[in-house]
Design an enzyme around this catalytic site. Structure first.
Site, short mmCIF file in Angstrom:
data_model
loop_
_atom_site.label_atom_id
_atom_site.label_comp_id
_atom_site.label_asym_id
_atom_site.label_seq_id
_atom_site.Cartn_x
_atom_site.Cartn_y
_atom_site.Cartn_z
N ARG A 105 0.86 -1.19 0.00
CA ARG A 105 0.00 0.00 0.00
C ARG A 105 0.89 1.24 0.00
NH1 ARG A 105 -4.99 -2.29 1.60
NH2 ARG A 105 -6.18 -1.79 -0.25
N ASP A 111 -2.77 -1.26 -7.48
CA ASP A 111 -3.40 -1.81 -6.27
C ASP A 111 -4.80 -2.36 -6.57
OD1 ASP A 111 -4.47 -2.28 -3.79
OD2 ASP A 111 -3.91 -0.36 -2.93
N TYR A 147 -3.03 -1.16 8.04
CA TYR A 147 -4.12 -2.09 8.34
C TYR A 147 -4.45 -2.05 9.83
CZ TYR A 147 -3.53 -4.13 3.70
OH TYR A 147 -3.48 -4.32 2.35
N SER A 173 -7.53 -2.28 -3.79
CA SER A 173 -8.23 -0.99 -3.65
C SER A 173 -9.22 -0.77 -4.78
CB SER A 173 -7.23 0.17 -3.63
OG SER A 173 -6.51 0.16 -2.43
N GLN A 205 0.23 2.46 -5.94
CA GLN A 205 -1.22 2.74 -5.97
C GLN A 205 -1.88 2.37 -7.30
OE1 GLN A 205 -1.44 6.71 -4.55
NE2 GLN A 205 -3.22 6.30 -3.29
P1 NAD Z 1 -9.19 -3.50 5.14
O1 NAD Z 1 -9.98 -4.00 3.98
O2 NAD Z 1 -8.11 -4.33 5.69
O3 NAD Z 1 -10.22 -3.18 6.33
C1 NAD Z 1 -11.34 -2.33 6.13
C2 NAD Z 1 -11.50 -1.41 7.29
O4 NAD Z 1 -11.99 -2.12 8.43
C3 NAD Z 1 -10.20 -0.75 7.75
O5 NAD Z 1 -10.36 0.65 7.70
C4 NAD Z 1 -10.02 -1.26 9.18
O6 NAD Z 1 -9.42 -0.31 10.02
C5 NAD Z 1 -11.45 -1.53 9.59
N1 NAD Z 1 -11.62 -2.42 10.74
C6 NAD Z 1 -10.92 -3.52 11.11
N2 NAD Z 1 -11.44 -4.03 12.24
C7 NAD Z 1 -12.50 -3.26 12.60
C8 NAD Z 1 -13.44 -3.28 13.65
N3 NAD Z 1 -13.41 -4.21 14.61
N4 NAD Z 1 -14.40 -2.31 13.68
C9 NAD Z 1 -14.45 -1.35 12.73
N5 NAD Z 1 -13.58 -1.27 11.72
C10 NAD Z 1 -12.62 -2.21 11.64
O7 NAD Z 1 -8.60 -2.07 4.84
P2 NAD Z 1 -8.37 -1.36 3.44
O8 NAD Z 1 -9.60 -0.75 2.98
O9 NAD Z 1 -7.66 -2.32 2.55
O10 NAD Z 1 -7.37 -0.21 3.86
C11 NAD Z 1 -6.29 -0.46 4.75
C12 NAD Z 1 -5.41 0.75 4.84
O11 NAD Z 1 -4.61 0.90 3.69
C13 NAD Z 1 -6.11 2.06 5.03
O12 NAD Z 1 -5.33 2.83 5.93
C14 NAD Z 1 -6.05 2.68 3.68
O13 NAD Z 1 -6.17 4.09 3.72
C15 NAD Z 1 -4.68 2.25 3.28
N6 NAD Z 1 -4.46 2.27 1.84
C16 NAD Z 1 -3.36 2.91 1.36
C17 NAD Z 1 -3.10 2.92 0.02
C18 NAD Z 1 -1.89 3.59 -0.52
O14 NAD Z 1 -1.27 4.35 0.18
N7 NAD Z 1 -1.52 3.31 -1.73
C19 NAD Z 1 -3.98 2.29 -0.86
C20 NAD Z 1 -5.10 1.64 -0.34
C21 NAD Z 1 -5.32 1.63 1.02
#
Ligand code: NAD
Length: 385
Positions: A128, A136, A234, A139, A133
């Protein structure tokens, strides 16, 4: 370099449904062909995403009937999901296989790919980072999932999402509660807001409160103590005490909502259970819950993978494979992700994919190479299994 693209609608997914996406669009095929790549697509590969064989042929890709006959000469096999064992067994040593390989939960498949001396790239393991990006796929597909989940919930709700003021009376906006505000959750919030709903959201990572508010949602503040996130952004797993506090604090918000969408995931682990059956029974009849994680264990007690079930008058949607409901958009985005990955490491001079394992992107997503499982996170997970 010779690349094969499968028609994955021929191999049913885990729910025995047809995979509707394809790893390549005519536009991305054209860009690859221009680089000198030889592309062979299994006939019908793009049909479910709205692309005919003819469109691929017009940009210089070959369309083949018998994919198995071509696999032994391919340098790379690109899939959306996992190729079958039979397909893998036909590939030559050193060839590269790319797809959603689900590596944490497919240990025997990954180990057999390693034994066959194939190099596996798991798109779920692409880091990530800003540089990655554009590749990805987690995403891109999660964004579409966020949109699809709101549309499916809206379709089942016996009311409307926006406020409507008419001479026949005023309808109040629907209340939507989104639990988990990562990529999918944020897109669900944005979509529900665009449709005029009142949106509340919660995530264990407090850093996302600002993002929720910038989309016009309200962030539910729950004090469950130290939570935080991993270096990749995460969520960390909660303690049992924290889980109980979260469920208690969310109860009123759930009872008060017309639609609840759960998107909570823990990278490489089963998703947390967030809503118990007894909490569902507090919701008004006709309310709708969408469990994004239903196919991998579920955020909602009683949800069923691939189905919509009714629990105490509440409809619980557990369809899964959400981005397939908008297969054209999903294919367009995935094909761009794959093209960007290949382009980043394509060596024009030798006309080959440069497997530079010192590069942080490939160090993350190449999970088998030269007969070994190479990713340390996976090796640790497999040891613990
Ligand atoms: P994910 O699919 O792993 O999880 C989805 C969401 O569920 C997350 O926000 C997580 O914090 C939340 N979660 C986990 N347990 C929970 C609980 N008990 N109650 C409520 N919420 C809970 O996450 P994702 O969507 O793949 O994103 C993960 C991270 O990666 C985020 O910080 C996102 O901003 C980041 N990200 C960065 C990039 C990049 O920089 N290129 C790209 C994509 C995502």
């Amino acid at each position: 370099m010779k690349i094969i693209i499968l028609n994955e609608s021929k191999t049913p997914d885990l729910l025995n449904k047809v995979e509707r996406r394809c790893a390549i669009t005519p536009a991305s095929a054209q860009r690859l062909v221009k680089k000198g790549v030889s592309l062979a697509l299994e006939t019908g590969a793009g049909l479910h995403s709205g692309y005919s064989d003819k469109e691929y042929e017009e940009v210089g890709a070959g369309v083949i009937n018998d994919v198995n006959a071509s696999l032994s000469s391919a340098d790379m096999l690109i899939a959306v999901n996992r190729p079958t064992d039979e397909q893998l067994s036909l590939m030559k040593k050193g060839a590269v296989v790319i797809g959603h390989l689900d590596p944490f939960f497919q240990q025997s498949l990954i180990e057999s790919i390693a034994q066959r001396e194939l190099t596996a790239i798991s798109v779920e393991m692409i880091p990530r980072s800003s540089r990655a990006q554009k590749m990805d796929a987690l995403s891109s597909q999660a964004s579409l999932a966020g949109y699809v989940m709101v549309m499916q919930a809206a379709n089942l709700l016996p009311s409307i999402l926006p406020m409507m003021m008419t001479p026949s009376g005023t309808i109040k906006p629907a209340k939507v509660f989104v639990i988990g505000a990562g990529v999918a959750g944020l897109q669900a919030i944005a979509t529900a807001k665009r449709l005029g709903a009142n949106v509340l959201a919660y995530d264990t990572r407090p850093v996302v409160a600002e993002q929720v508010e910038s989309l016009g949602g309200k962030f539910l503040k729950i004090d469950i103590g130290e939570t935080g996130q991993t270096k990749d952004g995460y969520a960390k797993e909660l303690t049992d005490e924290q889980k109980a506090k979260q469920q208690e604090a969310q109860r009123d918000a759930i009872a008060d909502s017309d639609i609840v969408i759960t998107t909570a995931q823990l990278f490489g682990r089963r998703p947390p259970v967030l809503i118990a059956k007894e909490t569902l029974s507090l919701m008004k009849p006709g309310s709708v819950v969408v469990d994004m994680a239903a196919t991998s264990g579920g955020n909602v007690e009683g949800s069923e993978a691939g189905k919509t079930v009714e629990i105490n008058g509440v409809k619980v949607i557990g369809n899964g494979y959400w981005s397939q409901y908008v297969a054209k958009a999903a294919t367009d985005m995935y094909a761009n992700n794959i093209y960007n990955l290949i382009e980043e490491f394509f060596d024009e001079e030798s006309q080959s994919f440069r497997l530079d394992l010192e590069d942080d992107i490939l160090a993350g997503c190449v999970i088998t190479h030269q007969g070994q499982v190479t990713n340390s996170m996976l090796l640790n997970a497999y040891k613990g299994a």
